[in-house]
Write an enzyme that holds these catalytic residues in place. Structure first.
Site: not given
Ligand code: GLN
Length: 606
Positions: A64, A67, A189, A241, A259
């Protein structure tokens, strides 16, 4: 030698290395293979110095954290308004993978949750035949300062199991937030999340954002500076988050977690932090990562809402022409005029970073000086490190407004700022390369206003007009005329050479000479300019030491020469004349020493 910062980071690492709480992510099967003991901490400064401890070179997937940077690329591709119309910037307070879209419009709350990130991915353009993903990979690489690659195994693992994200993708398609078949957007993505980075890369990516978008090691721009604050803003409000509020309260740094176990945090304008530790807490944030960042923020005072280091004013020093004058010797009368009226020329030496808050006190001070009767204001910019656009605009506005009330404002030694000064509306004629040149120009103007005439001597002087001979009788002048040889120098010719022995002293009757010292081998620095009536070379002549500087004719120079042997013989022949000459020289030298004392104390004023 171990830096105290390195030592501190090692202690911090040792503090949390034994903590084994949290769970390595396993909803993407391949991620569960990460070693829960992996643990790295990195700090990268804005100038690219990296402090690192632990597993800072262990590759893992960015997840993430991508992002935040992808959002920057979408902004660059589509512009702020367009992107805002598709993806909000409100913290959702929900989990990263929540299927949450705004009622009615279907717009994702923000680009940091999966829905917003998939929509962001859909905003990235295919350009010049380069597919989206290729552009994303190159974009992220430019933040890291090296070529990144994809962990294909993780990518496949997520693509095979990413049903929830697929559902989000189709919902976005339903609301027209994603325009095309979401399949391709989703694969892009998944690939974007599988880009492999290290903890060190994260810190440098953070340092790039801290450095207004320029990667500190490659010195290449990774993101247009105008979008840096947009990216940092969504990181600050939504980056962690449903723990974002608590994070900004406790840590106070824009950040993004993934994650894979990474956290990237930024202290805007100052530094980047990368932490890597795969076990996650309930929100999906690296558990050790959060603990480390809380300690770092508290122990190094990094909370962005508690900035302690902003200087109050950019003024380093302020003095006037009654104290410090240009490096040239003025006739006694001009010197006196400047002593009396010199406060009308004020010099403000600025330093550090010019921004609204450091420049505002400068404006106030300048206006105060103008109200107190100052007619010339010189800004010495040599110690200015950075100047933002606002400070330059205020500078140009100040010049214009003061010109309106008859106060001339000039700038000197701007270094790399020259072009930007001009762009902000300061005409080139008001920008000088040295403080000396600026002082000269202002002093000449002031002397002209006060005395109504130029102080410059434009004709050849007779001996009795030279201060050193002023107390001589007519008879003595006749002796001098008979016995002192005349000498002429062409422009550029050397009268005196540094290091040579000193058997002569010159009294200038016409023309100007420049006194230069050699700096760092080749660079010549002007330390003085002498004009008709003045003596050159008297110091070494009197104390017998070698010449300390070069003296070079600036135009055609006429002078009389006093030799050591003639001067020695004067003791017996005309002792009265010798005493008069010595007295005149002493007077001159002590006047200069007095002036030097005033200058030194003015320049040492805090
Ligand atoms: N690729 C992961 C997902 O879309 C990324 C989520 C994350 O790092 N929080 O679930």
């Amino acid at each position: 030698m171990l830096s105290p910062i390195q030592e501190y980071l090692e202690k911090l690492h040792a503090r949390y290395a034994p903590v084994m709480d949290g769970q390595v992510a396993d909803y993407i099967p391949e991620l569960s293979k990460a070693d829960p003991r992996w643990f790295g901490i990195c700090i990268a400064t804005r100038d690219g110095h990296v402090y690192e401890v632990g597993d800072t070179r262990q590759p893992f997937t960015i997840q993430s954290i991508s992002k935040a940077l992808a959002y920057g690329l979408a902004l660059e591709d589509r512009g702020e308004e367009h992107v805002l119309s598709r993806i909000g910037v409100e913290p959702s307070g929900e989990a990263f993978n929540a299927i949450s879209l705004k009622e009615g419009t279907g717009t994702p709350f923000n680009p940091m949750i999966n829905a917003g990130a998939i929509a962001t991915c859909g905003q990235v353009l295919e350009k010049e035949g380069r597919p989206r993903f290729e552009r994303l990979l190159a974009y992220l690489s430019s933040f890291a300062g090296r070529d990144l690659d994809v962990d294909e195994v993780v990518y496949r693992s997520e693509s095979e199991t990413g049903h929830r994200n697929r559902a989000i993708g189709w919902l976005l398609r339903n609301f027209g937030i994603v325009d095309e078949d979401p399949h391709e957007t989703l694969e892009t993505y998944f690939q974007q999340c599988s880009i492999r980075v290290t903890c060190r890369d994260l810190a440098l990516m953070g340092a790039t954002l801290a450095n207004q978008g320029v990667q500190p090691l490659t010195r290449k721009r990774a993101i247009a500076s105008q979008y840096v604050d947009n990216v940092l803003a969504v990181m600050a409000t939504c980056g962690m988050y449903d723990w974002s509020g608590e994070w900004i309260y406790r840590v106070g740094l824009p950040a993004k977690s993934g994650v894979g176990g990474g956290i990237l945090a930024v202290l805007p304008g100052q530094l980047g932090i990368g932490v890597f530790s795969p076990p996650l807490d309930e929100q999906g944030n690296s558990l050790r990562g959060i603990k480390v960042c809380m300690d770092l923020s508290r122990e190094l005072s990094l909370h962005m809402l508690n900035p302690t280091a902003t200087p109050r004013t950019a003024i380093r020093l302020s003095y006037h022409s009654g104290e410090v004058t240009a490096r040239r010797r003025l006739p006694a009368s001009a010197r006196e005029t400047l002593k009396t009226h010199g406060a009308r020329i004020q010099v403000l030496e600025l330093q550090g970073g010019l921004i609204f808050t450091t420049f505002e006190p400068v404006l106030r001070h300048a206006i105060q000086l103008a109200n107190a009767g100052c007619s010339h204001l010189i800004f010495d910019l040599r110690a200015v490190v950075t100047a933002n656009t606002v400070s330059l605009r205020l500078m140009a506005d100040l010049r214009r407004r003061l010109a309106g009330v008859g106060v001339q404002v000039v700038f000197c030694q701007p270094g790399g700022l020259t072009q930007r000064l001009q762009d902000s509306g300061i005409p080139p004629g008001f920008i000088f390369s040295t403080v000396d040149a600026a002082l000269e120009s202002c002093e000449d103007a002031l002397l002209m206003t006060v005395t109504g005439a130029t102080w410059r001597v434009t004709r050849a002087l007779a001996l009795q007009e030279c201060p050193v001979f002023q107390t001589c009788t007519e008879g003595e002048i006749r002796v001098l005329e008979r016995e002192l040889p005349c000498r002429t120098f062409q422009p550029g010719e050397t009268l005196i050479k540094a290091g040579e022995s000193s058997d002569e002293m010159f009294v200038l009757l016409e023309g100007n000479v420049e006194v230069q010292i050699l700096e760092e081998g080749a660079l010549r620095r002007r330390v003085d300019v002498l004009t008709a009536g003045m003596t050159a070379g008297e110091m070494a002549f009197l104390d017998g030491s070698p010449r300390s500087a070069d003296v070079v004719a600036m135009d055609k120079v006429q002078c009389v020469v006093v030799t050591r042997s003639w001067f020695a013989a004067l003791s017996d022949a005309l002792p009265h004349l010798k005493i008069k000459l010595l007295q005149a020289l002493l007077r001159e030298i002590s006047a200069r020493l007095r002036q030097a004392n005033v200058e030194i104390s003015a320049l040492q004023r805090a």
